[in-house]
Design a protein around this motif. Structure first.
Motif, PDB file in Angstrom:
ATOM      1  N   TYR A  14       0.832  -1.220   0.000  1.00 25.98           N
ATOM      2  CA  TYR A  14       0.000   0.000   0.000  1.00 25.98           C
ATOM      3  C   TYR A  14       0.864   1.267   0.000  1.00 25.98           C
ATOM      4  CZ  TYR A  14      -4.190  -2.777   1.017  1.00 25.98           C
ATOM      5  OH  TYR A  14      -5.227  -3.665   0.931  1.00 25.98           O
ATOM      6  N   GLY A  15       2.185   1.092   0.137  1.00 26.15           N
ATOM      7  CA  GLY A  15       3.054   2.237   0.205  1.00 26.15           C
ATOM      8  C   GLY A  15       2.789   3.033   1.494  1.00 26.15           C
ATOM      9  N   TYR A  16       2.952   4.352   1.392  1.00 28.86           N
ATOM     10  CA  TYR A  16       2.632   5.188   2.577  1.00 28.86           C
ATOM     11  C   TYR A  16       1.105   5.312   2.687  1.00 28.86           C
ATOM     12  CZ  TYR A  16       7.515   6.440   3.078  1.00 28.86           C
ATOM     13  OH  TYR A  16       8.890   6.385   3.270  1.00 28.86           O
ATOM     14  N   ARG A  17       0.633   4.966   3.883  1.00 28.04           N
ATOM     15  CA  ARG A  17      -0.820   4.886   4.084  1.00 28.04           C
ATOM     16  C   ARG A  17      -1.232   5.639   5.354  1.00 28.04           C
ATOM     17  NH1 ARG A  17      -3.193  -0.798   5.946  1.00 28.04           N
ATOM     18  NH2 ARG A  17      -2.046  -0.089   7.788  1.00 28.04           N
ATOM     19  N   ILE A  18      -2.426   6.246   5.279  1.00 28.85           N
ATOM     20  CA  ILE A  18      -3.076   6.880   6.441  1.00 28.85           C
ATOM     21  C   ILE A  18      -4.409   6.187   6.642  1.00 28.85           C
ATOM     22  CG2 ILE A  18      -4.142   8.976   7.377  1.00 28.85           C
ATOM     23  CD1 ILE A  18      -2.092  10.610   5.824  1.00 28.85           C
ATOM     24  N   VAL A  19      -4.701   5.799   7.897  1.00 29.25           N
ATOM     25  CA  VAL A  19      -6.001   5.189   8.236  1.00 29.25           C
ATOM     26  C   VAL A  19      -6.754   6.179   9.134  1.00 29.25           C
ATOM     27  CG1 VAL A  19      -7.202   3.279   9.341  1.00 29.25           C
ATOM     28  CG2 VAL A  19      -5.079   2.856   8.056  1.00 29.25           C
ATOM     29  N   GLU A  20      -7.931   6.599   8.644  1.00 32.97           N
ATOM     30  CA  GLU A  20      -8.811   7.496   9.425  1.00 32.97           C
ATOM     31  C   GLU A  20     -10.020   6.701   9.872  1.00 32.97           C
ATOM     32  OE1 GLU A  20     -11.658  11.470   8.975  1.00 32.97           O
ATOM     33  OE2 GLU A  20     -10.688  10.599   7.190  1.00 32.97           O
ATOM     34  N   THR A  21     -10.375   6.839  11.162  1.00 32.52           N
ATOM     35  CA  THR A  21     -11.566   6.173  11.699  1.00 32.52           C
ATOM     36  C   THR A  21     -12.655   7.212  11.908  1.00 32.52           C
ATOM     37  OG1 THR A  21     -10.196   4.513  12.805  1.00 32.52           O
ATOM     38  CG2 THR A  21     -12.475   4.754  13.557  1.00 32.52           C
ATOM     39  N   LEU A  22     -13.801   6.990  11.250  1.00 32.00           N
ATOM     40  CA  LEU A  22     -14.934   7.917  11.363  1.00 32.00           C
ATOM     41  C   LEU A  22     -15.679   7.674  12.677  1.00 32.00           C
ATOM     42  CD1 LEU A  22     -16.310   7.748   7.703  1.00 32.00           C
ATOM     43  CD2 LEU A  22     -14.591   9.313   8.669  1.00 32.00           C
ATOM     44  N   PRO A  23     -16.573   8.583  13.086  1.00 34.41           N
ATOM     45  CA  PRO A  23     -17.303   8.410  14.347  1.00 34.41           C
ATOM     46  C   PRO A  23     -18.103   7.111  14.419  1.00 34.41           C
ATOM     47  CG  PRO A  23     -17.515  10.676  13.592  1.00 34.41           C
ATOM     48  CD  PRO A  23     -16.841   9.918  12.491  1.00 34.41           C
ATOM     49  N   ASP A  24     -18.588   6.588  13.312  1.00 32.08           N
ATOM     50  CA  ASP A  24     -19.365   5.342  13.351  1.00 32.08           C
ATOM     51  C   ASP A  24     -18.476   4.106  13.305  1.00 32.08           C
ATOM     52  OD1 ASP A  24     -18.467   5.357  10.767  1.00 32.08           O
ATOM     53  OD2 ASP A  24     -20.457   5.159   9.827  1.00 32.08           O
ATOM     54  N   GLU A  34     -13.512   2.696   8.786  1.00 34.01           N
ATOM     55  CA  GLU A  34     -12.139   3.079   8.501  1.00 34.01           C
ATOM     56  C   GLU A  34     -11.996   3.477   7.029  1.00 34.01           C
ATOM     57  OE1 GLU A  34      -9.735   0.234  11.703  1.00 34.01           O
ATOM     58  OE2 GLU A  34      -9.499  -0.092   9.527  1.00 34.01           O
ATOM     59  N   ILE A  35     -11.271   4.574   6.790  1.00 36.85           N
ATOM     60  CA  ILE A  35     -10.958   5.031   5.440  1.00 36.85           C
ATOM     61  C   ILE A  35      -9.443   4.904   5.275  1.00 36.85           C
ATOM     62  CG2 ILE A  35     -11.130   6.906   3.769  1.00 36.85           C
ATOM     63  CD1 ILE A  35     -13.844   5.875   4.712  1.00 36.85           C
ATOM     64  N   TRP A  36      -9.034   4.140   4.217  1.00 40.56           N
ATOM     65  CA  TRP A  36      -7.613   3.953   3.963  1.00 40.56           C
ATOM     66  C   TRP A  36      -7.195   4.842   2.774  1.00 40.56           C
ATOM     67  CZ3 TRP A  36      -5.953  -1.926   4.287  1.00 40.56           C
ATOM     68  CH2 TRP A  36      -6.277  -2.417   5.563  1.00 40.56           C
ATOM     69  N   TYR A  37      -6.159   5.648   2.994  1.00 44.41           N
ATOM     70  CA  TYR A  37      -5.587   6.499   1.956  1.00 44.41           C
ATOM     71  C   TYR A  37      -4.201   5.893   1.644  1.00 44.41           C
ATOM     72  CZ  TYR A  37      -9.041   9.745   4.020  1.00 44.41           C
ATOM     73  OH  TYR A  37     -10.173  10.310   4.515  1.00 44.41           O
ATOM     74  N   ARG A  66     -13.830   0.585   4.895  1.00 49.95           N
ATOM     75  CA  ARG A  66     -13.982  -0.646   5.679  1.00 49.95           C
ATOM     76  C   ARG A  66     -14.891  -0.370   6.891  1.00 49.95           C
ATOM     77  NH1 ARG A  66      -9.807  -4.699   4.922  1.00 49.95           N
ATOM     78  NH2 ARG A  66      -8.477  -4.151   3.149  1.00 49.95           N
ATOM     79  N   PRO A  67     -16.196  -0.627   6.784  1.00 48.63           N
ATOM     80  CA  PRO A  67     -17.113  -0.390   7.919  1.00 48.63           C
ATOM     81  C   PRO A  67     -16.703  -1.217   9.130  1.00 48.63           C
ATOM     82  CG  PRO A  67     -18.337  -0.716   5.891  1.00 48.63           C
ATOM     83  CD  PRO A  67     -16.920  -1.089   5.580  1.00 48.63           C
ATOM     84  N   GLY A  68     -16.634  -0.554  10.289  1.00 44.27           N
ATOM     85  CA  GLY A  68     -16.260  -1.213  11.533  1.00 44.27           C
ATOM     86  C   GLY A  68     -14.846  -1.740  11.539  1.00 44.27           C
ATOM     87  N   GLY A  69     -14.013  -1.310  10.584  1.00 46.61           N
ATOM     88  CA  GLY A  69     -12.641  -1.795  10.497  1.00 46.61           C
ATOM     89  C   GLY A  69     -12.532  -3.173   9.898  1.00 46.61           C
ATOM     90  N   GLY A  70     -13.646  -3.684   9.277  1.00 47.96           N
ATOM     91  CA  GLY A  70     -13.650  -5.035   8.703  1.00 47.96           C
ATOM     92  C   GLY A  70     -13.296  -5.045   7.235  1.00 47.96           C
ATOM     93  N   ALA A  71     -13.979  -5.927   6.506  1.00 44.15           N
ATOM     94  CA  ALA A  71     -13.719  -6.116   5.079  1.00 44.15           C
ATOM     95  C   ALA A  71     -14.128  -4.885   4.290  1.00 44.15           C
ATOM     96  CB  ALA A  71     -14.473  -7.338   4.571  1.00 44.15           C
ATOM     97  N   PRO A  72     -13.430  -4.603   3.179  1.00 47.91           N
ATOM     98  CA  PRO A  72     -13.750  -3.430   2.370  1.00 47.91           C
ATOM     99  C   PRO A  72     -15.072  -3.585   1.627  1.00 47.91           C
ATOM    100  CG  PRO A  72     -12.066  -4.743   1.288  1.00 47.91           C
ATOM    101  CD  PRO A  72     -12.297  -5.366   2.628  1.00 47.91           C
ATOM    102  N   VAL A  73     -15.709  -2.420   1.355  1.00 48.91           N
ATOM    103  CA  VAL A  73     -16.934  -2.345   0.551  1.00 48.91           C
ATOM    104  C   VAL A  73     -16.662  -1.419  -0.624  1.00 48.91           C
ATOM    105  CG1 VAL A  73     -18.452  -2.801   2.530  1.00 48.91           C
ATOM    106  CG2 VAL A  73     -17.874  -0.439   1.910  1.00 48.91           C
ATOM    107  N   ASP A  74     -17.621  -1.406  -1.567  1.00 50.82           N
ATOM    108  CA  ASP A  74     -17.450  -0.565  -2.757  1.00 50.82           C
ATOM    109  C   ASP A  74     -17.501   0.915  -2.363  1.00 50.82           C
ATOM    110  OD1 ASP A  74     -17.415   0.669  -5.187  1.00 50.82           O
ATOM    111  OD2 ASP A  74     -19.146  -0.416  -6.005  1.00 50.82           O
ATOM    112  N   PRO A  75     -16.385   1.651  -2.541  1.00 50.06           N
ATOM    113  CA  PRO A  75     -16.384   3.083  -2.197  1.00 50.06           C
ATOM    114  C   PRO A  75     -17.406   3.891  -2.990  1.00 50.06           C
ATOM    115  CG  PRO A  75     -14.149   2.257  -2.394  1.00 50.06           C
ATOM    116  CD  PRO A  75     -15.066   1.182  -2.924  1.00 50.06           C
ATOM    117  N   GLU A  76     -17.630   3.545  -4.280  1.00 52.74           N
ATOM    118  CA  GLU A  76     -18.570   4.324  -5.094  1.00 52.74           C
ATOM    119  C   GLU A  76     -19.970   4.246  -4.501  1.00 52.74           C
ATOM    120  OE1 GLU A  76     -18.037   4.571  -9.586  1.00 52.74           O
ATOM    121  OE2 GLU A  76     -16.935   2.716  -9.127  1.00 52.74           O
TER     122      GLU A  76
END
Length: 282
Positions: free
Chosen positions: A208-218, A221-224, A262-272
């Motif tokens: 993934y190279g350099y990555r930032i993980v942001e956790t939303l209030p719910d 997780e959003i991976w950049y 990744r809802p709840g930090g689990g498996a990824p879903v379709d971002p679109e």
């Protein structure tokens, strides 16, 4: 009355008055006009006769002057003393019970009117203050709602981009199906937080190279991924805040942002689909 006598006053003289004080016989019968002793005795008890002349007029003038001086008679009535109404007004008010009562009633009415006006002024000020407080409270509530709406807003991570790969695609350079959405952009293009959250991870992440993980209030997780640099590596972030820059680090064929949801930090879903559910079309 005082009387006077002068033998020189003869009958027929110009003297105005003849006085007979003492009965004496004349030296010769017929003296002083030949009056007999009986006549002399009779004249003794008479009042002096007054000749007509100026004496009575002078007497009247003197009496008139005297009476005028004493205030009992005067040719011209004396002027009444001047009286100033303002000086007498308080006396009249205090002396007249009706006027005094009216003054007290007026004073009481003025006092009541003043109290009513002051009460109305205070009530108006109180109402104005309450209205101002309500307006301030409403403005504060509106600002808070706007802030909450802003924080709840979801933004796209890149503003000038092209979608180069979609979720679920397969290719020889992917070990599995594509797990995210690729935003192709020039190296160094700003990458923004998609929503309010907290940076829970930042650094090198292998392929993934350099990555930032942001956790939303719910908990989502959003991976950049594949960043060329990291600007915000920890702490809270708000929507639209810059986190890093587009790069080509890790397993890539060119510069782009690989974004995973990744809802709840689990498996990824379709971002679109996730973006479209929130009213945003990538």
């Amino acid at each position: 009355m005082a009387s006077s006598h002068s033998p020189a006053h003869l009958p027929g003289s110009t003297a105005g008055t003849q006085l007979l004080d003492h009965p004496w016989p004349p030296a010769h019968p017929g003296e002083y006009g030949g009056a007999a002793p009986q006549a002399a005795e009779a004249n003794r008890h008479r009042m002096p006769r007054q000749t007509r002349g100026t004496a009575p007029l002078l007497g009247v003038t003197a009496v008139a002057a005297t009476l005028g001086a004493t205030g009992f008679a005067s040719a011209t009535p004396a002027a009444a003393p001047a009286v100033e109404a303002p000086d007498e007004t308080p006396v009249a008010l205090s002396a007249d019970p009706g006027l005094a009562l009216a003054a007290r009633i007026q004073l009481q009415a003025d006092s009541q009117r003043t109290a009513a006006e002051e009460s109305a002024r205070l009530q108006a000020a109180k109402e104005a203050e309450a209205k101002r407080a309500a307006q301030q409270q409403e403005a504060k509530r509106a600002a808070e709602e706007a802030e909450r709406a802003k924080l709840a807003a979801i933004n796209l991570p890149v503003r000038d981009y092209n979608l180069s790969a979609h979720y679920g695609q397969s290719a020889s350079y992917w070990a599995h199906l594509h797990t995210g959405l690729d935003f192709a952009a020039d190296t160094g293009t700003p990458v923004y937080a998609v929503g309010q959250g907290t940076i829970t991870s930042a650094g090198w992440a292998g392929s993934y190279g350099y990555r930032i993980v942001e956790t939303l209030p719910d908990g989502t997780e959003i991976w950049y991924c594949h960043l060329s640099s990291i600007i915000k590596g920890s702490g809270k972030v708000v929507p639209g805040q810059q986190l890093g820059k587009v790069g080509a680090t890790g397993n890539v064929t060119g510069p782009h942002l690989h974004l995973e949801v990744r809802p709840g930090g689990g498996a990824p879903v379709d971002p679109e689909t996730w973006f479209e559910q929130r009213g945003i079309t990538p």
